[in-house]
Write a protein that holds these residues in place. Structure first.
Motif, PDB file in Angstrom:
ATOM      1  N   TRP A 131     -35.571  52.846  -3.497  1.00 49.60           N
ATOM      2  CA  TRP A 131     -35.106  51.304  -3.380  1.00 49.60           C
ATOM      3  C   TRP A 131     -33.665  51.283  -2.518  1.00 49.60           C
ATOM      4  CZ3 TRP A 131     -36.126  46.248  -3.783  1.00 49.60           C
ATOM      5  CH2 TRP A 131     -35.142  45.572  -3.906  1.00 49.60           C
ATOM      6  N   GLN A 132     -32.797  52.132  -2.822  1.00 52.65           N
ATOM      7  CA  GLN A 132     -31.674  52.356  -1.984  1.00 52.65           C
ATOM      8  C   GLN A 132     -31.803  52.746  -0.828  1.00 52.65           C
ATOM      9  OE1 GLN A 132     -28.134  54.160  -3.731  1.00 52.65           O
ATOM     10  NE2 GLN A 132     -28.895  54.198  -5.988  1.00 52.65           N
ATOM     11  N   HIS A 133     -32.519  53.592  -0.419  1.00 55.12           N
ATOM     12  CA  HIS A 133     -32.968  53.865   1.183  1.00 55.12           C
ATOM     13  C   HIS A 133     -33.526  52.630   1.620  1.00 55.12           C
ATOM     14  CE1 HIS A 133     -31.857  58.100   1.459  1.00 55.12           C
ATOM     15  NE2 HIS A 133     -32.622  58.235   0.396  1.00 55.12           N
ATOM     16  N   LEU A 134     -34.433  51.881   1.199  1.00 50.47           N
ATOM     17  CA  LEU A 134     -35.066  50.805   1.772  1.00 50.47           C
ATOM     18  C   LEU A 134     -33.981  49.865   1.989  1.00 50.47           C
ATOM     19  CD1 LEU A 134     -38.741  50.947   0.353  1.00 50.47           C
ATOM     20  CD2 LEU A 134     -38.005  51.532   2.417  1.00 50.47           C
ATOM     21  N   PHE A 135     -33.182  49.425   0.776  1.00 46.24           N
ATOM     22  CA  PHE A 135     -32.434  48.487   0.749  1.00 46.24           C
ATOM     23  C   PHE A 135     -31.171  48.463   1.884  1.00 46.24           C
ATOM     24  CE2 PHE A 135     -28.566  46.272  -0.417  1.00 46.24           C
ATOM     25  CZ  PHE A 135     -28.989  44.990  -0.814  1.00 46.24           C
ATOM     26  N   TRP A 136     -30.590  49.849   2.074  1.00 45.47           N
ATOM     27  CA  TRP A 136     -29.316  49.916   3.016  1.00 45.47           C
ATOM     28  C   TRP A 136     -29.991  50.202   4.260  1.00 45.47           C
ATOM     29  CZ3 TRP A 136     -25.439  47.944   1.515  1.00 45.47           C
ATOM     30  CH2 TRP A 136     -25.076  47.651   0.207  1.00 45.47           C
ATOM     31  N   LEU A 137     -31.322  50.464   4.430  1.00 47.47           N
ATOM     32  CA  LEU A 137     -31.838  50.572   5.970  1.00 47.47           C
ATOM     33  C   LEU A 137     -31.750  49.177   6.434  1.00 47.47           C
ATOM     34  CD1 LEU A 137     -34.957  52.922   5.688  1.00 47.47           C
ATOM     35  CD2 LEU A 137     -33.261  52.781   7.471  1.00 47.47           C
ATOM     36  N   PHE A 138     -31.745  48.080   5.438  1.00 49.07           N
ATOM     37  CA  PHE A 138     -31.596  46.554   5.880  1.00 49.07           C
ATOM     38  C   PHE A 138     -29.901  46.356   5.646  1.00 49.07           C
ATOM     39  CE2 PHE A 138     -29.943  43.093   3.067  1.00 49.07           C
ATOM     40  CZ  PHE A 138     -30.024  42.244   4.100  1.00 49.07           C
ATOM     41  N   GLY A 139     -29.441  46.787   4.987  1.00 47.58           N
ATOM     42  CA  GLY A 139     -27.935  46.491   4.370  1.00 47.58           C
ATOM     43  C   GLY A 139     -27.038  46.784   5.206  1.00 47.58           C
ATOM     44  N   HIS A 140     -27.044  48.065   5.924  1.00 45.60           N
ATOM     45  CA  HIS A 140     -26.109  48.247   6.716  1.00 45.60           C
ATOM     46  C   HIS A 140     -26.154  47.740   8.233  1.00 45.60           C
ATOM     47  CE1 HIS A 140     -22.133  50.126   7.359  1.00 45.60           C
ATOM     48  NE2 HIS A 140     -22.331  50.184   8.740  1.00 45.60           N
ATOM     49  N   SER A 157     -26.110  51.351  14.477  1.00 46.76           N
ATOM     50  CA  SER A 157     -25.603  50.540  13.170  1.00 46.76           C
ATOM     51  C   SER A 157     -27.106  51.067  12.206  1.00 46.76           C
ATOM     52  CB  SER A 157     -25.579  49.105  13.053  1.00 46.76           C
ATOM     53  OG  SER A 157     -26.813  48.562  13.771  1.00 46.76           O
ATOM     54  N   PHE A 158     -28.344  51.366  12.797  1.00 47.94           N
ATOM     55  CA  PHE A 158     -29.368  51.886  11.991  1.00 47.94           C
ATOM     56  C   PHE A 158     -29.164  53.304  11.515  1.00 47.94           C
ATOM     57  CE2 PHE A 158     -31.052  48.191  14.164  1.00 47.94           C
ATOM     58  CZ  PHE A 158     -31.894  47.687  13.221  1.00 47.94           C
ATOM     59  N   GLY A 159     -28.299  54.023  11.834  1.00 54.06           N
ATOM     60  CA  GLY A 159     -28.134  55.349  11.549  1.00 54.06           C
ATOM     61  C   GLY A 159     -26.848  55.560  10.367  1.00 54.06           C
ATOM     62  N   LEU A 160     -26.407  54.477   9.896  1.00 50.54           N
ATOM     63  CA  LEU A 160     -25.230  54.657   9.115  1.00 50.54           C
ATOM     64  C   LEU A 160     -25.673  54.102   7.410  1.00 50.54           C
ATOM     65  CD1 LEU A 160     -22.805  52.211  10.848  1.00 50.54           C
ATOM     66  CD2 LEU A 160     -23.410  54.982  11.416  1.00 50.54           C
ATOM     67  N   TRP A 161     -26.894  53.897   7.174  1.00 43.76           N
ATOM     68  CA  TRP A 161     -27.320  53.504   5.937  1.00 43.76           C
ATOM     69  C   TRP A 161     -26.716  54.098   4.521  1.00 43.76           C
ATOM     70  CZ3 TRP A 161     -30.965  56.031   8.506  1.00 43.76           C
ATOM     71  CH2 TRP A 161     -32.095  56.903   7.369  1.00 43.76           C
ATOM     72  N   VAL A 162     -26.926  55.397   5.064  1.00 50.16           N
ATOM     73  CA  VAL A 162     -26.546  56.379   3.571  1.00 50.16           C
ATOM     74  C   VAL A 162     -25.218  56.714   3.457  1.00 50.16           C
ATOM     75  CG1 VAL A 162     -27.140  58.852   3.190  1.00 50.16           C
ATOM     76  CG2 VAL A 162     -28.653  57.801   4.199  1.00 50.16           C
ATOM     77  N   HIS A 163     -24.352  55.883   4.178  1.00 49.72           N
ATOM     78  CA  HIS A 163     -23.058  55.991   3.868  1.00 49.72           C
ATOM     79  C   HIS A 163     -22.803  55.182   2.533  1.00 49.72           C
ATOM     80  CE1 HIS A 163     -20.915  52.933   6.534  1.00 49.72           C
ATOM     81  NE2 HIS A 163     -21.131  52.249   5.308  1.00 49.72           N
ATOM     82  N   HIS A 164     -23.541  54.288   2.163  1.00 48.38           N
ATOM     83  CA  HIS A 164     -23.418  53.412   0.943  1.00 48.38           C
ATOM     84  C   HIS A 164     -24.003  54.349  -0.285  1.00 48.38           C
ATOM     85  CE1 HIS A 164     -22.673  49.573   2.618  1.00 48.38           C
ATOM     86  NE2 HIS A 164     -23.477  50.133   3.832  1.00 48.38           N
ATOM     87  N   MET A 165     -24.631  55.797  -0.102  1.00 47.27           N
ATOM     88  CA  MET A 165     -24.995  56.347  -1.067  1.00 47.27           C
ATOM     89  C   MET A 165     -24.579  57.898  -1.201  1.00 47.27           C
ATOM     90  SD  MET A 165     -28.932  55.446   0.353  1.00 47.27           S
ATOM     91  CE  MET A 165     -29.816  56.577  -0.883  1.00 47.27           C
ATOM     92  N   PHE A 166     -23.245  57.883  -0.585  1.00 48.07           N
ATOM     93  CA  PHE A 166     -22.505  59.269  -0.683  1.00 48.07           C
ATOM     94  C   PHE A 166     -22.589  59.642  -2.264  1.00 48.07           C
ATOM     95  CE2 PHE A 166     -20.238  58.468   3.460  1.00 48.07           C
ATOM     96  CZ  PHE A 166     -21.120  59.280   4.043  1.00 48.07           C
TER      97      PHE A 166
END
Length: 851
Positions: A265-274, A317-326
Motif C-alpha cells: 500500500w505504501q509503495h502504491l500510495f507514494w507512487l502517487f503521493g510524491h 518526481s516519479f523517482g522519489l516516492w521511497v523517501h517517504h518510506m526510509f
C-alpha cells in the motif's frame, strides 16, 4: 468543388473589413455558444463556466479544511487540553489532509487551468468540453459523498494516507475507511479526466502559428502537470480498489498471513503521493512564470532552460516516492538511491528560481498586488526547499520522521509553494474573471496578515518537531517543553486565518462591485487578455495568427482586430461550435475541430456513478450494479452523438479555403484523447504488474499452490484472439484509407463476434481455474488480472458493435473514417495487456520454478 469547399455564408472579410458588424456577429455566436439559465445550467459544458465551478467548489472545500485546522490548533494551543476527544481529533486531521490534498489543491489548480488555457492558446474551448463537465460533477458528487461521513459522525480517522493494516476491516471496521476509498477514487476520475482534457487541448487546439517553442510558459507547466496526473493518479486508484476489495470481499492483498504485504500500500500510495507534490507545485510555479515577466516588464530570462527544468522536475518526481518510506526497513542501497534522487530534484527547481530572480533583476519591476504574493512565495518556498534537502538525508529523516518538523516542511512546500502563487494568480486574473479590480488596501492587509501568520505558525513548528513532538497527537503534557511553540503556532494560525478571510472578502466584494477594469489592466503579453473581460462564452470572435511568445506585446492591436473579425474562423451560420485543430509541433492548421454543445449527458452520467458509489458504500450491490449499467448506457448514448451525428455536426461542409472538419479526416483530438486515456490505463496496469512481482519477491509469507489453478489452454486461446482481432481491424482501416468501405460494416460485425468469443473463453478459463481469491494473495491478484482483462475485452466488443451499427447508419464511412481508429487503439492496447498478463500469470511462475 468538394463538400468542405462549398461556401456556407458570406461572412468573409472584404477589403480588410468584416461584412457583419460586431453586435450582429456577437449575437450569432452567442446563439451557438451561449450558456442557458435556470435548471439547464446543469447542461453547460463551456470551459469558462466549468473552470469557475471548479474554483468556487475548491474554495468552499478550502474553507471547510481550514476550519478543521483551526479546531486542531485550538486543541494544541495549551497542554493537557481534551475538549476535542481523541477519536474526533483523529477524524479532524484525517479529513483536513484529505480535503486540502484531494478536494482543494489539485481541483482548484485544474479549475484555473481549465479557465485560462484555451484563452491563452487562442482556442474557443477545450478539446472535450463534455469531458470537463463530467469531471466537475464527479468531483462535486465525490466531495459530497466524502463530506457526508463528517455529517454522519463516521469520518475516516486513520490519516489521509490510509496506511494498512490500520485501515483494513479488522482495525477499522464500519464505513469510515470505505467513505475515503470510494469517495477519493470517484474524485480521482475527475482529476484524470481534466488531465486528459488539458493534454489534448494544449497539443492540438493552439491557434495558428503557436509552435511548441513559442507556447506560453504556463501552458508548458500545465502540460507537465496534466501528464503527471495521467501517470501518477492511477497507482492510488488501484491501491484504493484493492483495499476496498479486501475490506468488502476479503481478498488479501495487504494481509501478511495470507501472502499479502501492507508495505505494498505504501509503495502504491507514494507512487502517487510524491508526484502529487509536484502536480501541485508546477501549476503554481507556472502562475509565477506568467506573472513575473508582466510586472518585471520584460520577457522571462532563460525560456528554454525553464521548459527543460519543468520537464526534468516532472520526470524526476516519479523517482522519489521511497523517501517517504526510509523508516519502514527498505534496503540501504535503495535508501541511498532515493536519497540522491530526492536531492537531484532541487536542481531543476533551482533553475526556475534563478530564472525568476534574473527576470526581476534585469527588469523594471512594478509592485502591484499580485507581486506581493509572488515575492512572498519566493521567500517561503526557498525555506521549504532547504528543509526538503535536509529530509532527503536518511539519518536526519530517521530522527524527525513523523514529528512536527515534517508537518512544517510539508506546509512550507505545499502551502507556500501552492497557496501563495494561487492567490497571486487570482488577483492577477480577477479583472479577467469579473471585469473589476480588487482593493489595494484590503489586498495589502490580507497579504501581510497571511504572510506573518503563516511564518508564525510553521516556522516555529520546525522547533517543535526538533524538540521531539510527534505529529497526530491530540494533547501533550506540560513538562515536555512544547508549551510556548504550540501557543505561538496556534496564534499564528488564527492570524493567517484572518488574513485569508480578508482576501476572500476583498475578492468577493470587489468582484461584485469594484472599480471597472480597463482592457488588459496589467499590460500583459498573453492572449487571454485579448478577450472581453469578463469573457464571452466563445472567447474570440476570430482566431488570430501569432508568431512570437508575447503576442500582445508584439501586436498590441490584437484585441481590436480579433473583436472586429479580421482573423480566421468567423463563419457561424452552420450552427457548429468550432476551433482550429493545429499541428502539435508547428502550430500549422490541419483541420477544424467541431465541439459538442450543452448536454445533460455529463450530469446524469456522473449522477449514476455517484449512485453506484452509494450502493457500494451501503453494501447493496444490486443497486451498485444497476447504477453502473445505467451509467454505461448513458455514456454509450453520449458517445452515439459524436462524429458525424447531426447533433455533433449539424452541417458537414466548410467554407471555401478552410480545412475539413476533424470527423471527416483520419486525425482529430479524439485519437489523442484515446491515446492519453490509454497512458493512464497503462499506468494502472503497470501498477498492478508491480504489485504482482512485488508480492512474489518481497511478501514474507507469499503462498503458492502446489499445482497451478489456471486453465492455461483456455486463457491462451483467449489471449491469442485479441491480437487477431486487432490485426483484422487494422486491415479494415487500411482498406478504409484506400477509399474502400464496401466491407467495413460486415468486417466490424465479425470483429464484434470475435470479441464475444474471447469474452466467453475468458469466462470459461476463469471458471475452470478454480481460484480461491479469499484464501491467498496469489489467487486474489490473479482474479484482479482476469477481471481487468475481461472488462477490456467486453468494452472492445461493445465498441466494435457500436461501430458496426454506426457504419450501418452512415456515420462511419470512407467520407467519415475517423472513429474506427479509436477502436483500433483500444483493441491494440487490450491485445498487448492480454498477452503480457498471460506471460506474467502463466509463464513467469514456470520460469521461477513455482506453481
Amino acid at each position: 468543388m468538394t463538400d468542405h469547399e462549398a461556401p456556407l455564408s458570406q461572412e468573409r472579410e472584404h477589403g480588410g473589413k468584416p461584412l457583419l458588424d460586431a453586435a450582429e456577429q456577437h449575437n450569432k455566436l452567442v446563439r451557438v455558444w451561449g450558456n442557458p439559465g435556470g435548471l439547464r445550467v446543469l447542461t453547460v459544458v463551456n470551459h469558462t463556466a466549468i473552470g469557475r465551478y471548479f474554483m468556487i467548489t475548491g474554495a468552499v472545500f478550502f474553507i471547510i479544511g481550514g476550519l478543521m485546522a483551526m479546531l486542531m490548533r485550538t486543541q494544541l494551543a495549551l497542554p493537557g487540553q481534551d475538549w476535542i476527544p481523541p477519536h474526533i481529533y483523529n477524524q479532524l486531521f484525517t479529513m483536513h489532509g484529505t480535503v486540502m490534498m484531494f478536494l482543494f489543491a489539485v481541483p482548484i489548480l485544474e479549475g484555473v487551468a481549465l479557465y485560462v488555457i484555451p484563452k491563452m492558446i487562442g482556442a474557443r474551448d477545450l478539446a472535450f468540453p463534455r469531458l470537463s463537465a463530467l469531471g466537475y460533477y464527479c468531483y462535486l458528487f465525490g466531495g459530497i459523498i466524502l463530506m457526508t461521513s463528517v455529517v454522519l459522525g463516521i469520518a475516516p480517522d486513520t490519516g489521509w494516507f490510509m496506511y494498512t493494516p490500520l485501515s483494513d476491516a479488522v482495525y477499522t471496521p464500519g464505513l469510515s475507511a470505505d467513505f475515503w476509498l470510494i469517495g477519493i477514487t470517484f474524485i480521482e476520475i475527475s482529476a484524470v479526466a481534466a488531465g486528459i482534457e488539458l493534454v489534448v487541448s494544449i497539443m492540438r487546439t493552439r491557434t495558428e502559428g503557436m509552435t511548441l517553442q513559442t507556447m506560453p510558459l504556463f501552458a508548458w507547466y500545465i502540460l507537465a502537470m496534466s501528464l503527471m496526473i495521467v501517470f501518477g493518479f492511477p497507482p492510488l486508484i488501484l491501491a484504493s480498489i484493492l483495499l476496498e476489495l479486501e475490506r468488502a470481499a476479503g481478498l488479501p492483498f495487504y494481509d501478511v498471513l495470507r501472502g499479502g504485504d501492507p508495505i505494498l500500500w505504501q509503495h502504491l500510495f507514494w507512487l502517487f503521493g510524491h508526484p502529487e507534490v509536484y502536480i501541485i507545485f508546477l501549476p503554481a510555479a507556472g502562475i509565477i512564470s506568467t506573472i513575473l515577466p508582466v510586472f518585471a516588464r520584460r520577457p522571462m530570462v532563460g525560456y528554454r532552460w525553464v521548459v527543460v527544468s519543468v520537464i526534468s522536475t516532472a520526470f524526476i518526481s516519479f523517482g522519489l516516492w521511497v523517501h517517504h518510506m526510509f523508516t519502514v526497513g527498505i534496503p540501504q542501497l535503495a535508501q541511498a538511491f532515493f536519497s540522491v534522487a530526492s536531492m537531484m530534484v532541487a536542481v531543476p527547481t533551482g533553475i526556475q528560481i534563478f530564472a525568476w530572480l534574473a527576470t526581476l533583476w534585469t527588469g523594471r519591476p512594478v509592485f502591484e498586488v499580485p507581486m506581493l504574493w509572488t515575492i512572498g512565495f519566493l521567500v517561503i518556498f526557498v525555506i521549504g526547499g532547504l528543509t526538503g534537502v535536509m529530509l532527503a538525508l536518511v539519518p536526519f529523516n530517521w530522527q524527525v520522521h513523523d514529528t512536527h518538523f515534517v508537518v512544517a516542511h510539508m506546509h512550507y512546500v505545499l502551502v507556500g509553494g501552492m497557496f501563495f502563487p494561487l492567490v497571486a494568480g487570482l488577483y492577477y486574473w480577477w479583472p479577467h474573471l469579473t471585469g473589476r479590480m480588487p482593493s489595494k488596501v484590503l489586498a495589502h492587509w490580507g497579504f501581510w496578515l497571511t504572510f506573518v501568520g503563516f511564518n508564525l505558525t510553521f516556522l516555529v513548528m520546525h522547533l517543535t518537531g526538533l524538540l521531539g513532538m510527534p505529529r497526530r497527537v491530540y494533547t501533550y503534557d506540560a513538562g515536555m517543553g512544547w508549551n510556548w511553540p504550540n501557543l505561538v503556532s496556534s496564534i499564528g494560525g488564527f492570524v493567517m486565518a484572518a488574513g485569508i478571510a480578508v482576501v476572500i472578502l476583498d475578492l468577493v466584494l470587489h468582484g461584485l462591485a469594484g472599480r471597472r477594469a480597463r482592457i488588459n489592466p496589467w499590460q500583459a503579453d498573453t492572449l487571454e487578455w485579448a478577450t472581453a473581460t469578463p469573457p464571452a462564452p466563445y472567447n474570440f470572435v476570430s482566431l488570430p495568427k501569432v508568431s512570437g511568445r508575447h503576442p500582445l506585446w508584439e501586436q498590441p492591436d490584437l484585441p481590436e482586430t480579433i473583436a472586429e473579425g479580421r482573423h480566421g474562423l468567423t463563419s457561424i451560420n452552420h450552427g457548429r461550435r468550432e476551433t482550429w485543430g493545429t499541428d502539435p509541433v508547428s502550430g500549422r492548421i490541419r483541420e477544424i475541430i467541431h465541439l459538442p454543445g450543452n448536454s445533460w449527458w455529463p450530469f446524469f452520467s456522473a449522477l449514476a456513478l455517484a449512485f453506484m458509489c452509494i450502493g457500494l458504500l451501503a453494501k447493496v450491490y444490486v443497486i451498485a450494479l444497476a447504477a453502473a449499467l445505467v451509467a454505461l448506457g448513458l455514456l454509450l448514448r453520449w458517445a452515439w452523438e459524436n462524429g458525424t451525428h447531426p447533433a455533433a455536426a449539424p452541417d458537414g461542409r466548410t467554407a471555401a479555403g478552410e480545412p475539413p472538419l476533424h470527423s471527416r479526416t483520419f486525425d482529430g483530438p479524439g485519437l489523442w484523447g484515446m491515446g492519453v486515456t490509454l497512458l493512464a490505463n497503462g499506468s494502472l496496469y503497470m501498477s498492478l504488474l508491480f504489485g504482482w512481482f512485488y508480492l512474489w519477491t518481497v511478501a514474507p509469507q507469499w503462498q503458492l499452490p502446489e499445482h497451478s489453478h489456471l486453465h492455461w489452454p483456455l486463457l491462451l486461446a483467449a489471449s491469442l484472439l485479441m491480437p487477431l482481432g486487432w490485426l483484422w481491424l487494422r486491415r479494415l482501416i487500411a482498406r478504409l484509407r484506400a477509399g474502400d468501405d464496401a466491407r467495413l460494416q460486415q468486417g466490424l460485425w465479425w470483429l464484434a463476434l470475435l470479441g464475444c468469443g474471447q469474452c466467453l473463453l475468458l469466462i470459461a478459463g476463469w471458471w475452470r481455474s478454480a481460484l480461491v481469491p479469499g484464501d491467498t494473495a496469489h489467487d486474489a491478484v490473479i482474479t484482479v488480472f482476469l477481471m481487468y482483462t475481461l472488462l477490456h475485452c467486453a468494452l472492445a466488443t461493445v465498441m466494435a458493435l457500436m461501430q458496426a451499427w454506426r457504419a450501418r447508419r452512415g456515420y462511419v464511412s470512407r467520407l467519415a473514417p475517423y472513429e474506427p481508429l479509436l477502436v483500433e487503439y483500444w483493441w491494440g492496447y487490450s491485445a498487448v495487456t492480454t498477452m503480457v498478463s498471460f506471460a506474467a500469470l502463466v509463464l513467469w511462475p514456470l520460469g521461477w520454478g513455482g506453481a
